[in-house]
Design a protein around this motif. Structure first.
Motif, PDB file in Angstrom:
ATOM      1  N   GLU A 147       0.812  -1.210   0.000  1.00 52.30           N
ATOM      2  CA  GLU A 147       0.000   0.000   0.000  1.00 52.30           C
ATOM      3  C   GLU A 147       0.852   1.270   0.000  1.00 52.30           C
ATOM      4  O   GLU A 147       0.309   2.357  -0.222  1.00 52.30           O
ATOM      5  CB  GLU A 147      -0.945   0.009   1.200  1.00 52.30           C
ATOM      6  CG  GLU A 147      -2.057  -1.015   1.097  1.00 52.30           C
ATOM      7  CD  GLU A 147      -3.069  -0.911   2.217  1.00 52.30           C
ATOM      8  OE1 GLU A 147      -2.855  -0.082   3.142  1.00 52.30           O
ATOM      9  OE2 GLU A 147      -4.060  -1.653   2.191  1.00 52.30           O
ATOM     10  N   PHE A 150       0.370   3.517  -3.219  1.00 53.89           N
ATOM     11  CA  PHE A 150      -1.081   3.361  -3.215  1.00 53.89           C
ATOM     12  C   PHE A 150      -1.691   3.641  -4.581  1.00 53.89           C
ATOM     13  O   PHE A 150      -2.627   2.961  -5.002  1.00 53.89           O
ATOM     14  CB  PHE A 150      -1.708   4.286  -2.162  1.00 53.89           C
ATOM     15  CG  PHE A 150      -3.142   3.960  -1.868  1.00 53.89           C
ATOM     16  CD1 PHE A 150      -3.470   2.879  -1.081  1.00 53.89           C
ATOM     17  CD2 PHE A 150      -4.169   4.723  -2.408  1.00 53.89           C
ATOM     18  CE1 PHE A 150      -4.796   2.556  -0.809  1.00 53.89           C
ATOM     19  CE2 PHE A 150      -5.496   4.416  -2.151  1.00 53.89           C
ATOM     20  CZ  PHE A 150      -5.802   3.319  -1.349  1.00 53.89           C
ATOM     21  N   LEU A 153      -1.149   0.638  -6.717  1.00 56.29           N
ATOM     22  CA  LEU A 153      -2.084  -0.420  -6.346  1.00 56.29           C
ATOM     23  C   LEU A 153      -3.466  -0.157  -6.930  1.00 56.29           C
ATOM     24  O   LEU A 153      -4.102  -1.067  -7.482  1.00 56.29           O
ATOM     25  CB  LEU A 153      -2.149  -0.521  -4.820  1.00 56.29           C
ATOM     26  CG  LEU A 153      -3.165  -1.478  -4.215  1.00 56.29           C
ATOM     27  CD1 LEU A 153      -2.912  -2.910  -4.663  1.00 56.29           C
ATOM     28  CD2 LEU A 153      -3.142  -1.374  -2.684  1.00 56.29           C
ATOM     29  N   GLY A 171      -3.719  -5.902  -1.477  1.00 57.65           N
ATOM     30  CA  GLY A 171      -2.898  -4.836  -0.939  1.00 57.65           C
ATOM     31  C   GLY A 171      -2.442  -5.164   0.467  1.00 57.65           C
ATOM     32  O   GLY A 171      -3.224  -5.666   1.285  1.00 57.65           O
ATOM     33  N   THR A 174       1.580  -0.792   4.611  1.00 60.94           N
ATOM     34  CA  THR A 174       2.955  -0.299   4.556  1.00 60.94           C
ATOM     35  C   THR A 174       3.760  -0.778   5.767  1.00 60.94           C
ATOM     36  O   THR A 174       3.290  -0.706   6.908  1.00 60.94           O
ATOM     37  CB  THR A 174       2.956   1.241   4.518  1.00 60.94           C
ATOM     38  OG1 THR A 174       2.210   1.671   3.375  1.00 60.94           O
ATOM     39  CG2 THR A 174       4.365   1.793   4.450  1.00 60.94           C
ATOM     40  N   ARG A 253      -7.897   9.018   1.828  1.00 60.25           N
ATOM     41  CA  ARG A 253      -6.460   8.715   1.819  1.00 60.25           C
ATOM     42  C   ARG A 253      -5.681  10.012   1.806  1.00 60.25           C
ATOM     43  O   ARG A 253      -6.006  10.943   1.053  1.00 60.25           O
ATOM     44  CB  ARG A 253      -6.100   7.905   0.566  1.00 60.25           C
ATOM     45  CG  ARG A 253      -4.883   7.000   0.776  1.00 60.25           C
ATOM     46  CD  ARG A 253      -5.301   5.704   1.428  1.00 60.25           C
ATOM     47  NE  ARG A 253      -4.148   4.906   1.841  1.00 60.25           N
ATOM     48  CZ  ARG A 253      -4.254   3.709   2.404  1.00 60.25           C
ATOM     49  NH1 ARG A 253      -5.427   3.165   2.624  1.00 60.25           N
ATOM     50  NH2 ARG A 253      -3.166   3.035   2.761  1.00 60.25           N
TER      51      ARG A 253
END
Length: 277
Positions: A147, A150, A153, A171, A174, A253
């Protein structure tokens, strides 16, 4: 036992007799604890795990670090053996692109033009092209990606969905060093002073994500980054969980990219905005 193969013919031979699911972890080498966590997740899911090691020239732009990108194959193979990987596919450039630079490549679309795509034009087209090729070459049923990257992904998930590739994309959260710095192959470029300054990235994300109001999230993170003179911010962005517009309330996010010295670093964390819905 971990087998190491360098050609697509050797890889096909090793894959031909696999009876169950094939899991793949794609890397550019210079493996660290984040990569090893991906391998562990893959081993927990499938009995047969392929790790690819290939520094993909298509995803490096002019002036980026393709030539100096760390290449540590022997150490990488030891890490793969320690994690019980079945096969390491470490092809040459000519093996992946036997006809030279491909004339047909993946188009990352609008999602590939924002954030990292705006800063690194063409990067995601090159990334998606090699991921699609490696998914086919490894005959993967499931692929594991961190991730930390991101946007990468999100784009891989969209490519697999849009093109009906039939591969499950997983995923993995981190992995961080002590102090919070996201693990990255590029961290080795940082001097001790730069590594200390780089901690501002994870601190900014962590303290920003403690808020539920979008303005407060960005203001808090932005101040922390501004207070560290060694950090030159490329972008700080609050988006939706799918990298669209941030919602008034719900999952979001928080993403950052910055240079510390000559090293460009990225990081991100999940955020929950407003009252839970």
């Amino acid at each position: 036992m971990t087998y190491v193969v360098h050609t697509r013919a050797e890889l096909a031979t090793d894959l031909a007799a696999v009876p169950g699911e094939i899991a793949v972890v794609m890397t550019m080498g210079a493996l660290h604890e984040g990569h090893r966590q991906l391998m562990r997740e893959a081993r927990a899911r499938a009995a047969f795990v392929v790790v690819t090691i290939f520094v993909n020239p298509l995803q490096f732009g002019p002036g980026e670090d393709f030539e100096k990108y760390p290449r540590t194959l022997e150490a990488d193979l030891e890490a793969c053996r320690a994690e019980g990987v079945s096969v390491v596919f470490a092809p040459s450039r000519d093996e992946v692109y036997p006809d030279g630079a491909p004339s047909i490549t993946m188009n990352a679309g609008p999602l590939g033009e924002i954030l990292e795509g705006a800063s690194r034009p063409g990067h995601f087209s090159g990334m998606l092209t090699v991921v699609q090729k490696l998914l086919m070459l490894t005959r993967a049923d499931v692929a594991f990606f961190g991730e930390k990257d991101f946007q990468q992904l999100a784009l891989i998930r969209r490519m697999v969905r849009d093109l009906e590739l039939g591969v499950e994309i997983v995923g993995v959260p981190t992995v961080r060093e002590n102090g919070g710095l996201a693990r990255s192959s590029r961290n080795r470029y940082l001097s001790p002073e730069e590594r200390r300054a780089a901690l501002a990235l994870s601190q900014a994300l962590r303290e920003g994500a403690a808020h539920t109001d979008s303005a407060a999230v960005l203001a808090t993170a932005g101040k922390i980054l501004a207070d560290e003179p060694a950090v030159r911010v490329d972008y700080l962005a609050l988006t939706g969980a799918d990298l669209g517009d941030a919602p008034v309330a719900g999952p979001a996010r928080l993403l950052v990219a910055a240079r510390v010295g000559a090293t460009r670093l990225i990081d991100n964390v999940p955020v929950t905005l407003g009252p839970a819905t």
